[in-house]
Scaffold this active site. Structure first.
Site, short mmCIF file in Angstrom:
data_model
loop_
_atom_site.label_atom_id
_atom_site.label_comp_id
_atom_site.label_asym_id
_atom_site.label_seq_id
_atom_site.Cartn_x
_atom_site.Cartn_y
_atom_site.Cartn_z
N ASP A 38 103.70 30.54 2.64
CA ASP A 38 104.40 31.76 2.87
C ASP A 38 105.54 32.14 2.21
O ASP A 38 106.50 31.13 1.88
CB ASP A 38 104.34 31.77 4.33
N ASP A 64 106.69 32.77 -3.01
CA ASP A 64 106.62 34.24 -3.26
C ASP A 64 105.54 34.48 -4.47
O ASP A 64 105.70 34.33 -5.48
CB ASP A 64 108.00 34.75 -3.50
N ASN A 91 95.45 35.38 0.09
CA ASN A 91 95.60 36.32 1.56
C ASN A 91 96.80 37.16 1.43
O ASN A 91 96.69 38.29 2.19
CB ASN A 91 95.49 35.52 2.49
N TYR A 155 97.38 50.78 -1.93
CA TYR A 155 96.94 49.74 -1.12
C TYR A 155 95.53 49.66 -1.48
O TYR A 155 94.78 48.80 -1.98
CB TYR A 155 97.09 49.66 0.22
N LYS A 159 93.51 46.89 -3.67
CA LYS A 159 92.50 46.10 -3.13
C LYS A 159 91.20 46.54 -3.72
O LYS A 159 90.25 45.47 -3.95
CB LYS A 159 92.25 46.56 -1.65
P1 NDP Z 1 100.30 39.88 7.97
O1 NDP Z 1 101.51 40.74 7.41
O2 NDP Z 1 100.38 39.73 9.49
O3 NDP Z 1 100.63 38.55 7.17
C1 NDP Z 1 100.77 38.33 5.69
C2 NDP Z 1 101.82 37.42 5.35
O4 NDP Z 1 102.04 37.27 3.89
C3 NDP Z 1 102.95 37.22 6.29
O5 NDP Z 1 103.34 36.21 6.67
C4 NDP Z 1 104.06 37.57 5.01
O6 NDP Z 1 105.46 37.09 5.20
C5 NDP Z 1 103.37 37.14 4.04
N1 NDP Z 1 104.02 37.64 2.69
C6 NDP Z 1 104.62 38.62 2.54
N2 NDP Z 1 104.93 38.99 1.20
C7 NDP Z 1 104.72 37.82 0.46
C8 NDP Z 1 104.87 37.18 -0.75
N3 NDP Z 1 105.34 37.88 -1.77
N4 NDP Z 1 104.29 36.09 -1.21
C9 NDP Z 1 103.82 35.26 -0.25
N5 NDP Z 1 103.49 35.63 1.00
C10 NDP Z 1 104.16 36.66 1.55
O7 NDP Z 1 99.06 40.43 7.51
P2 NDP Z 1 97.51 40.48 7.66
O8 NDP Z 1 97.35 39.08 8.45
O9 NDP Z 1 97.38 41.43 8.71
O10 NDP Z 1 96.82 40.58 6.45
C11 NDP Z 1 96.43 39.49 5.73
C12 NDP Z 1 95.74 40.11 4.54
O11 NDP Z 1 94.43 40.61 5.07
C13 NDP Z 1 96.38 40.92 3.38
O12 NDP Z 1 96.07 40.81 2.27
C14 NDP Z 1 95.91 42.15 4.23
O13 NDP Z 1 96.10 43.26 3.06
C15 NDP Z 1 94.61 42.11 4.35
N6 NDP Z 1 93.96 42.86 5.39
C16 NDP Z 1 94.20 43.09 6.74
C17 NDP Z 1 93.63 43.64 7.50
C18 NDP Z 1 94.37 43.94 8.96
O14 NDP Z 1 93.74 44.63 9.86
N7 NDP Z 1 95.16 43.09 9.38
C19 NDP Z 1 92.59 44.67 7.27
C20 NDP Z 1 92.11 44.53 5.87
C21 NDP Z 1 92.80 43.48 5.05
P3 NDP Z 1 106.69 37.87 6.02
O15 NDP Z 1 105.87 38.58 6.83
O16 NDP Z 1 107.40 37.01 6.37
O17 NDP Z 1 107.12 39.14 4.80
#
Ligand code: NDP
Length: 250
Positions: A38, A64, A91, A155, A159
């Protein structure tokens, strides 16, 4: 059904929380050695720590995904921790919503970057090892928004681009024993979404539009990812599985 995942090394980007953290948990429960990654080192360490406390093998490697050196280091460090990366789940992703007429360039670029550039950089870094071992699984997390959500042109474009990426890479990587697939979730109740101020309104509207009449949970996505990452899915590549309860339109 035995997924044959025991002993495999699974790396999930953005797995400090949300769907990624649940996917890390699910891999660990199938006997995988898990790399929790993360951008936030604290959430990555906390997620990996919980898995280790439950008796699983896991390490936290902050990254990152939009940074070329950071993505390369992630794969190197994962391979040196566990000897290989068998499964990569791209993810990490986020929203920066707004109507296009007023969308700042930064909101466009950062969403395209995390979703497309991040997936490109991590996939490119993991491929040489997978190709040498003639085995690998890449699963990209797309979204129902590929059909177009108002306020999400950035977005939706990113996607949808991920699906083209998935198809192209599946064509290149198949002869090396590597499958590449995408999972496109609909509304999934993560902690992040539940903490939104207008969550209740959002939830009711989403349920009303959903054919199955309820909303997905992270395990609905992680179960699908696990199947695609397993030996059971060896003949599935270049496809997208929608985990939306049957809802496709906005
Ligand atoms: P979250 O925001 O809960 O989790 C995403 C994680 O990615 C966070 O821990 C965030 O860290 C981390 N992150 C942010 N920027 C970076 C980076 N540059 N490098 C590495 N990690 C990073 O998201 P979700 O669990 O909801 O979503 C996960 C995936 O599923 C995403 O791709 C989202 O687009 C997709 N998705 C989600 C849906 C939903 O309803 N939840 C629906 C459809 C798709 P921090 O928060 O500390 O910045």
């Amino acid at each position: 059904m035995d997924l044959g995942l025991d002993g495999k090394v699974a790396l999930v980007t953005g797995s400090g929380r949300g769907i990624g953290a649940d996917t890390a948990r699910a891999f660990a429960q199938e006997g995988c050695r898990v790399v929790v990654s993360d951008i936030d080192p604290d959430t990555a360490a906390a997620t990996a720590g919980r898995l280790v406390a439950d008796g699983h093998e896991a390490v936290a490697i902050p990254c990152d995904v939009t940074d070329e050196a950071s993505a390369a280091h992630l794969i190197e460090a994962a391979e040196s921790a566990f000897g290989a990366v068998d499964i990569l789940v791209n993810n990490a992703g986020y929203l920066k919503d707004g109507y296009l007429a007023k969308m700042p360039l930064a909101a466009w670029e950062s969403v395209i970057d995390i979703i497309l550039k991040g997936t490109f950089l991590c996939s490119r870094a993991v491929l040489p090892g997978m190709m040498a071992r003639k085995n690998g699984r890449i699963v990209n997390i797309s979204s129902r928004s590929i059909f177009g959500n108002p306020g999400q042109a950035n977005y939706s474009a990113a996607k949808a681009g991920l699906i083209g990426f998935t198809r192209a890479l599946s064509q290149e990587a198949g002869r090396f024993g590597i499958t590449v697939n995408a999972v496109a979730p609909g509304f999934i109740m993560t902690e992040g979404i539940q903490s939104l101020p207008h969550f209740e309104r959002l939830r009711e509207a989403a349920i009303a539009k959903n054919p199955v009449g309820f909303l997905g949970e992270p395990r609905d996505v992680s179960d699908t990812v696990l199947f695609l990452a397993s030996e059971r899915a060896r003949y599935i590549s270049g496809t997208t599985v929608f985990v939306t309860g049957g809802r496709y339109s906005s």
